[in-house]
Design a protein around this motif. Structure first.
Motif, PDB file in Angstrom:
ATOM      1  N   ASN A  27       0.824  -1.210   0.000  1.00 44.37           N
ATOM      2  CA  ASN A  27       0.000   0.000   0.000  1.00 44.37           C
ATOM      3  C   ASN A  27       0.858   1.260   0.000  1.00 44.37           C
ATOM      4  O   ASN A  27       0.603   2.190  -0.771  1.00 44.37           O
ATOM      5  CB  ASN A  27      -0.960   0.008   1.189  1.00 44.37           C
ATOM      6  CG  ASN A  27      -2.118  -0.950   0.996  1.00 44.37           C
ATOM      7  OD1 ASN A  27      -2.484  -1.293  -0.124  1.00 44.37           O
ATOM      8  ND2 ASN A  27      -2.707  -1.381   2.091  1.00 44.37           N
ATOM      9  N   MET A  28       1.891   1.291   0.849  1.00 42.68           N
ATOM     10  CA  MET A  28       2.777   2.459   0.866  1.00 42.68           C
ATOM     11  C   MET A  28       3.464   2.627  -0.476  1.00 42.68           C
ATOM     12  O   MET A  28       3.568   3.741  -1.008  1.00 42.68           O
ATOM     13  CB  MET A  28       3.830   2.322   1.978  1.00 42.68           C
ATOM     14  CG  MET A  28       3.288   2.497   3.370  1.00 42.68           C
ATOM     15  SD  MET A  28       4.617   2.537   4.602  1.00 42.68           S
ATOM     16  CE  MET A  28       5.308   0.904   4.451  1.00 42.68           C
ATOM     17  N   PHE A  29       3.957   1.529  -1.015  1.00 47.57           N
ATOM     18  CA  PHE A  29       4.626   1.539  -2.310  1.00 47.57           C
ATOM     19  C   PHE A  29       3.693   2.132  -3.361  1.00 47.57           C
ATOM     20  O   PHE A  29       4.083   2.996  -4.155  1.00 47.57           O
ATOM     21  CB  PHE A  29       5.024   0.102  -2.663  1.00 47.57           C
ATOM     22  CG  PHE A  29       5.924  -0.009  -3.837  1.00 47.57           C
ATOM     23  CD1 PHE A  29       5.418  -0.281  -5.092  1.00 47.57           C
ATOM     24  CD2 PHE A  29       7.293   0.153  -3.703  1.00 47.57           C
ATOM     25  CE1 PHE A  29       6.248  -0.393  -6.191  1.00 47.57           C
ATOM     26  CE2 PHE A  29       8.133   0.041  -4.788  1.00 47.57           C
ATOM     27  CZ  PHE A  29       7.602  -0.234  -6.040  1.00 47.57           C
ATOM     28  N   ASN A  30       2.430   1.698  -3.371  1.00 48.82           N
ATOM     29  CA  ASN A  30       1.456   2.195  -4.341  1.00 48.82           C
ATOM     30  C   ASN A  30       1.121   3.661  -4.140  1.00 48.82           C
ATOM     31  O   ASN A  30       0.887   4.369  -5.117  1.00 48.82           O
ATOM     32  CB  ASN A  30       0.187   1.338  -4.309  1.00 48.82           C
ATOM     33  CG  ASN A  30       0.417  -0.030  -4.909  1.00 48.82           C
ATOM     34  OD1 ASN A  30       1.263  -0.215  -5.781  1.00 48.82           O
ATOM     35  ND2 ASN A  30      -0.332  -1.010  -4.422  1.00 48.82           N
ATOM     36  N   GLY A  40       1.853  11.392  -1.935  1.00 47.63           N
ATOM     37  CA  GLY A  40       2.143  10.048  -1.427  1.00 47.63           C
ATOM     38  C   GLY A  40       2.478  10.065   0.053  1.00 47.63           C
ATOM     39  O   GLY A  40       2.004   9.217   0.817  1.00 47.63           O
ATOM     40  N   LYS A  41       3.281  11.047   0.463  1.00 48.02           N
ATOM     41  CA  LYS A  41       3.649  11.178   1.881  1.00 48.02           C
ATOM     42  C   LYS A  41       2.394  11.394   2.728  1.00 48.02           C
ATOM     43  O   LYS A  41       2.224  10.748   3.769  1.00 48.02           O
ATOM     44  CB  LYS A  41       4.629  12.333   2.070  1.00 48.02           C
ATOM     45  CG  LYS A  41       5.016  12.578   3.510  1.00 48.02           C
ATOM     46  CD  LYS A  41       5.999  13.731   3.649  1.00 48.02           C
ATOM     47  CE  LYS A  41       6.334  14.007   5.095  1.00 48.02           C
ATOM     48  NZ  LYS A  41       7.329  15.106   5.225  1.00 48.02           N
ATOM     49  N   GLN A  42       1.502  12.268   2.280  1.00 48.91           N
ATOM     50  CA  GLN A  42       0.270  12.528   3.028  1.00 48.91           C
ATOM     51  C   GLN A  42      -0.620  11.294   3.089  1.00 48.91           C
ATOM     52  O   GLN A  42      -1.206  10.993   4.123  1.00 48.91           O
ATOM     53  CB  GLN A  42      -0.489  13.711   2.408  1.00 48.91           C
ATOM     54  CG  GLN A  42       0.244  15.032   2.540  1.00 48.91           C
ATOM     55  CD  GLN A  42       0.687  15.317   3.965  1.00 48.91           C
ATOM     56  OE1 GLN A  42      -0.096  15.205   4.915  1.00 48.91           O
ATOM     57  NE2 GLN A  42       1.951  15.670   4.134  1.00 48.91           N
ATOM     58  N   LYS A  43      -0.691  10.552   1.978  1.00 48.12           N
ATOM     59  CA  LYS A  43      -1.494   9.323   1.938  1.00 48.12           C
ATOM     60  C   LYS A  43      -0.931   8.275   2.906  1.00 48.12           C
ATOM     61  O   LYS A  43      -1.679   7.601   3.603  1.00 48.12           O
ATOM     62  CB  LYS A  43      -1.536   8.749   0.524  1.00 48.12           C
ATOM     63  CG  LYS A  43      -2.257   9.621  -0.468  1.00 48.12           C
ATOM     64  CD  LYS A  43      -3.665   9.194  -0.611  1.00 48.12           C
ATOM     65  CE  LYS A  43      -4.369   9.994  -1.696  1.00 48.12           C
ATOM     66  NZ  LYS A  43      -5.807   9.940  -1.542  1.00 48.12           N
ATOM     67  N   VAL A  44       0.401   8.161   2.939  1.00 49.49           N
ATOM     68  CA  VAL A  44       1.052   7.214   3.846  1.00 49.49           C
ATOM     69  C   VAL A  44       0.737   7.579   5.296  1.00 49.49           C
ATOM     70  O   VAL A  44       0.352   6.719   6.093  1.00 49.49           O
ATOM     71  CB  VAL A  44       2.575   7.163   3.598  1.00 49.49           C
ATOM     72  CG1 VAL A  44       3.309   6.504   4.758  1.00 49.49           C
ATOM     73  CG2 VAL A  44       2.887   6.425   2.299  1.00 49.49           C
ATOM     74  N   LEU A  45       0.880   8.842   5.645  1.00 48.75           N
ATOM     75  CA  LEU A  45       0.627   9.273   7.024  1.00 48.75           C
ATOM     76  C   LEU A  45      -0.836   9.056   7.411  1.00 48.75           C
ATOM     77  O   LEU A  45      -1.130   8.607   8.526  1.00 48.75           O
ATOM     78  CB  LEU A  45       1.047  10.730   7.206  1.00 48.75           C
ATOM     79  CG  LEU A  45       2.548  10.983   7.116  1.00 48.75           C
ATOM     80  CD1 LEU A  45       2.855  12.482   7.120  1.00 48.75           C
ATOM     81  CD2 LEU A  45       3.306  10.279   8.224  1.00 48.75           C
ATOM     82  N   SER A  46      -1.752   9.347   6.501  1.00 46.65           N
ATOM     83  CA  SER A  46      -3.181   9.109   6.762  1.00 46.65           C
ATOM     84  C   SER A  46      -3.459   7.620   6.938  1.00 46.65           C
ATOM     85  O   SER A  46      -4.227   7.214   7.816  1.00 46.65           O
ATOM     86  CB  SER A  46      -4.035   9.654   5.618  1.00 46.65           C
ATOM     87  OG  SER A  46      -3.942  11.046   5.546  1.00 46.65           O
TER      88      SER A  46
END
Length: 166
Positions: A27-30, A40-46
């Motif tokens: 998921n993080m990779f995607n 991507g950074k914001q999506k990972v943190l969320s």
């Protein structure tokens, strides 16, 4: 009273997440693949908030999964973007280099970016161009874009004007 969560070993964390760890990595990779660095950074943190995953937990898991080129690449991203740790461009460069040696196309592309922009290393436009070419050969879309920019701007190559730039 000692908080045992604070002293859990990375192995018990790995057991806690079990097979979900591979899903988390994917998921993080995607997120980075689909959205780039900032979004991507914001999506990972969320995602971490939604899954109740602490940055320390995921950092420990990535550190202990250094045979997986995606985990190595992600740890490079964490160092490059300062996700849960201070920005460390030298360490990011080393991790991208390690992922690239394992054939990770995203690691190869990001290593090219490091050489192009002097992130954790000296600028070497020719090396950046070569790495983008290698990422393209592996089907990396970001590599295709970066290689196109190299051709358009003469980065590590001669300038080749696009038809629409005439």
């Amino acid at each position: 009273m000692i908080n045992t969560k604070e002293i859990e070993s990375p192995m018990s964390l790995s057991n806690q997440f079990g097979d979900n760890f591979n899903i988390i990595v994917n998921n993080m990779f995607n997120f980075f693949n689909n959205y780039g660095n900032n979004i991507g950074k914001q999506k990972v943190l969320s995602y971490f908030d939604e899954q109740n995953i602490t940055l320390q937990e995921i950092n420990n898991l990535l550190l202990n999964d250094q045979n997986n080129s995606n985990s190595i690449y992600l740890l490079g991203k964490f160092n490059h973007l300062g996700i849960g740790i201070s920005v460390n461009n030298k360490k990011a460069f080393e991790l991208y280099q390690k992922a690239a040696k394992l054939g990770n196309a995203f690691g190869i592309n990001n290593l090219g970016n490091c050489y192009e922009n002097g992130i954790g290393t000296d600028i070497d436009k020719k090396k950046a161009f070569e790495l983008y070419q290698k990422a393209v050969e592996l089907g990396n879309a970001f590599g295709i874009n970066n290689l196109g920019c190299c051709y358009e701007n003469g980065i590590g190559s001669r300038i080749r004007k696009c038809i629409w730039n005439k």
